[in-house]
Design an enzyme around this catalytic site. Sequence first.
Site, PDB file in Angstrom:
ATOM      1  CG  ASP A   1     -37.138  29.982 -70.227  1.00  0.00           C
ATOM      2  OD1 ASP A   1     -36.376  29.393 -69.443  1.00  0.00           O
ATOM      3  OD2 ASP A   1     -38.348  29.721 -70.311  1.00  0.00           O
TER       4      ASP A   1
ATOM      5  CG  ASN B   1     -50.137  30.199 -70.694  1.00  0.00           C
ATOM      6  OD1 ASN B   1     -49.178  29.426 -70.710  1.00  0.00           O
ATOM      7  ND2 ASN B   1     -49.994  31.511 -70.634  1.00  0.00           N
TER       8      ASN B   1
ATOM      9  CG  HIS C   1     -45.742  29.283 -70.970  1.00  0.00           C
ATOM     10  ND1 HIS C   1     -46.413  29.886 -69.931  1.00  0.00           N
ATOM     11  CD2 HIS C   1     -44.609  28.767 -70.418  1.00  0.00           C
ATOM     12  CE1 HIS C   1     -45.714  29.744 -68.818  1.00  0.00           C
ATOM     13  NE2 HIS C   1     -44.634  29.065 -69.077  1.00  0.00           N
TER      14      HIS C   1
ATOM     15  CD  GLU D   1     -46.582  33.580 -71.353  1.00  0.00           C
ATOM     16  OE1 GLU D   1     -47.306  32.574 -71.429  1.00  0.00           O
ATOM     17  OE2 GLU D   1     -46.278  34.103 -70.261  1.00  0.00           O
TER      18      GLU D   1
END
Length: 248
Positions: free
Chosen positions: A67, A136, A138, A143
């Site tokens: 990313d 979380n 991800h 996400e």
Amino acid sequence: MRILVCKDYESMSKKAAQIILSQVTLKPNSVLGLATGSTPIGMYKNLVDMYKNGVVDFSDIITFNLDEYYKLPITNDQSYHYFMQENLFNHININPANIHIPNGMADNIEKECEEYENSIKDAGGIDIQILGIGRNAHIGFNEPTTSFEKGTHLVDLTPSTIEANARFFKSEDEVPKKAITMGTGSIFKARKIVMLACGEDKADAIYNTVYGKITPKIPASILQLHDDVVLILDEAAASKLSPSDYLN
Ligand code: GLP
């Protein structure tokens, strides 16, 4: 899913580097999927040491990063391009032409995403994908959401990720609000996946990755369906797992 629990960050990093070493030794032109974040920094240090000690040759490897932030110049020291140069590429004998990182500055983001996906395919797919994990759950910048994204795409970062990543910027306002990320589908296609996690603030995410319902609300939960996944954890990240599920 195989789970290796290491006593601390150093041993986790060493183990991860040893797995890459064996991959590159067995297949010198391996396609490596690489990750950023604070977690893999120790692994990269170990790989640089291995290279400097003549233990490994990176001249034929091909790399794809997961990313990059959207519209953050690569000269910014928080860009993932900058991170990779600083932590790995500047210190090993990789051929710069073999480095791939999504271009968050591209004018046509849709085209950039499509081309990134095609380059992975043209390289023969990813042999081994390194992953960290967000608080979380991800992976890359996928996400929690309502459906798994197949390919590389532009994503809105969640407030929790923006807050978590603010520690690297002067203020939370400076954290980019969007990023380009390989999709959960692109990650899942990797032949082997190695996820690293350390620290207590990852314990819930790891618990959900291992035992949770498989849902895009817990992006890493999809790894339960993959044939070749290794989690390398320190004791704190593994603290909510049942020791009977560990390999060691
Ligand atoms: C970022 C990256 C992820 C990384 C995550 C966790 O959001 N896009 O690839 O796994 O942060 O980072 P850290 O290792 O610093 O906890």
